[in-house]
Design a protein around this motif. Sequence first.
Motif, PDB file in Angstrom:
ATOM      1  N   UNK A 118      16.563  14.807   1.900  1.00 47.56           N
ATOM      2  CA  UNK A 118      15.732  13.471   1.187  1.00 47.56           C
ATOM      3  C   UNK A 118      16.675  12.912   0.431  1.00 47.56           C
ATOM      4  N   UNK A 119      17.908  12.603   0.836  1.00 50.57           N
ATOM      5  CA  UNK A 119      18.674  11.283   0.128  1.00 50.57           C
ATOM      6  C   UNK A 119      17.949  10.231   0.326  1.00 50.57           C
ATOM      7  N   UNK A 120      17.883   9.497  -0.809  1.00 48.69           N
ATOM      8  CA  UNK A 120      17.489   8.384  -1.047  1.00 48.69           C
ATOM      9  C   UNK A 120      15.868   8.225  -1.145  1.00 48.69           C
ATOM     10  N   UNK A 121      14.942   9.377  -0.923  1.00 48.35           N
ATOM     11  CA  UNK A 121      13.657   9.537  -1.051  1.00 48.35           C
ATOM     12  C   UNK A 121      13.296   9.371  -2.539  1.00 48.35           C
ATOM     13  N   UNK A 122      12.176   8.564  -2.694  1.00 47.30           N
ATOM     14  CA  UNK A 122      11.420   8.738  -3.888  1.00 47.30           C
ATOM     15  C   UNK A 122       9.906   8.815  -3.777  1.00 47.30           C
ATOM     16  N   UNK A 123       9.341   9.513  -4.892  1.00 46.48           N
ATOM     17  CA  UNK A 123       8.097   9.851  -4.475  1.00 46.48           C
ATOM     18  C   UNK A 123       7.424  11.154  -4.877  1.00 46.48           C
ATOM     19  N   UNK A 124       6.562  11.740  -4.528  1.00 46.49           N
ATOM     20  CA  UNK A 124       5.908  12.988  -4.525  1.00 46.49           C
ATOM     21  C   UNK A 124       6.132  14.025  -3.491  1.00 46.49           C
ATOM     22  N   UNK A 125       6.615  14.944  -3.784  1.00 45.66           N
ATOM     23  CA  UNK A 125       7.020  15.971  -2.840  1.00 45.66           C
ATOM     24  C   UNK A 125       6.206  17.499  -2.927  1.00 45.66           C
ATOM     25  N   UNK A 126       5.163  17.696  -2.104  1.00 40.89           N
ATOM     26  CA  UNK A 126       4.620  19.034  -2.284  1.00 40.89           C
ATOM     27  C   UNK A 126       5.394  20.266  -1.875  1.00 40.89           C
ATOM     28  N   UNK A 127       5.500  21.040  -2.706  1.00 44.06           N
ATOM     29  CA  UNK A 127       6.414  22.212  -2.312  1.00 44.06           C
ATOM     30  C   UNK A 127       5.878  23.544  -2.921  1.00 44.06           C
ATOM     31  N   UNK A 128       6.410  24.650  -2.512  1.00 45.82           N
ATOM     32  CA  UNK A 128       6.102  25.758  -3.201  1.00 45.82           C
ATOM     33  C   UNK A 128       6.874  26.233  -4.348  1.00 45.82           C
ATOM     34  N   UNK A 129       6.963  27.122  -4.922  1.00 48.08           N
ATOM     35  CA  UNK A 129       7.714  27.324  -6.262  1.00 48.08           C
ATOM     36  C   UNK A 129       9.197  27.769  -5.714  1.00 48.08           C
ATOM     37  N   UNK A 130       9.727  27.615  -4.564  1.00 45.95           N
ATOM     38  CA  UNK A 130      10.975  28.061  -4.392  1.00 45.95           C
ATOM     39  C   UNK A 130      12.085  27.317  -5.292  1.00 45.95           C
ATOM     40  N   UNK A 131      12.906  28.119  -5.815  1.00 45.65           N
ATOM     41  CA  UNK A 131      13.834  27.780  -6.849  1.00 45.65           C
ATOM     42  C   UNK A 131      14.805  26.806  -6.330  1.00 45.65           C
TER      43      UNK A 131
ATOM     44  N   UNK B 285       0.841  -1.280  -0.051  1.00 42.87           N
ATOM     45  CA  UNK B 285       0.059  -0.057  -0.104  1.00 42.87           C
ATOM     46  C   UNK B 285       0.689   1.269  -0.109  1.00 42.87           C
ATOM     47  N   UNK B 286       0.632   2.255  -0.700  1.00 45.06           N
ATOM     48  CA  UNK B 286       1.197   3.569  -0.641  1.00 45.06           C
ATOM     49  C   UNK B 286       0.983   4.129   0.750  1.00 45.06           C
ATOM     50  N   UNK B 287       2.318   4.583   1.335  1.00 45.77           N
ATOM     51  CA  UNK B 287       2.147   5.253   2.371  1.00 45.77           C
ATOM     52  C   UNK B 287       2.471   6.752   2.077  1.00 45.77           C
ATOM     53  N   UNK B 288       1.725   7.700   3.080  1.00 49.13           N
ATOM     54  CA  UNK B 288       1.988   9.084   2.940  1.00 49.13           C
ATOM     55  C   UNK B 288       2.251   9.491   4.285  1.00 49.13           C
ATOM     56  N   UNK B 289       2.914  10.431   4.307  1.00 52.65           N
ATOM     57  CA  UNK B 289       3.528  11.272   5.353  1.00 52.65           C
ATOM     58  C   UNK B 289       3.642  12.613   5.438  1.00 52.65           C
TER      59      UNK B 289
END
Length: 122
Positions: free
Chosen positions: A24-37, A2-6
């Motif tokens: 976030x080294x080693x992280x794969x997935x989706x990251x919610x962020x603002x538009x900060x460069x 199952x997909x885990x969310x945190x």
Amino acid sequence: TAEQRIVMFDCQPGRSGGYAQTFLTGFTGTLVVDDYAGYKALFATGRIKEAGCLTHVRRKFFEQYKVNHHPLAKMSLLQTAKLNGIEPFTWLHFVLTHLPTWKNSQLDQLLPLPGNTFSSST
């Protein structure tokens, strides 16, 4: 599996994108962020997908509506009100009535978000 969310926050002494890369080294997935460069390097490899922050998007629509009353900005804000359980036309009436004298530093209070209240009688 199952997909885990945190939801996690990592506070650092600066805004360098290197902090996020290290954390976030080693992280794969989706990251919610603002538009900060500083986050852009995270998405370059394709290992992490970017999901924009809806609060920041709403602010852009609000700014666009404030400047030129663009109909798409208006519709986006009305739909946001509905999603957040706010009666859209009561909200719009409140905003149009109060916007001319509202403090710029408090514009977030006019966004159709949970916790903000609007009354057609005020």
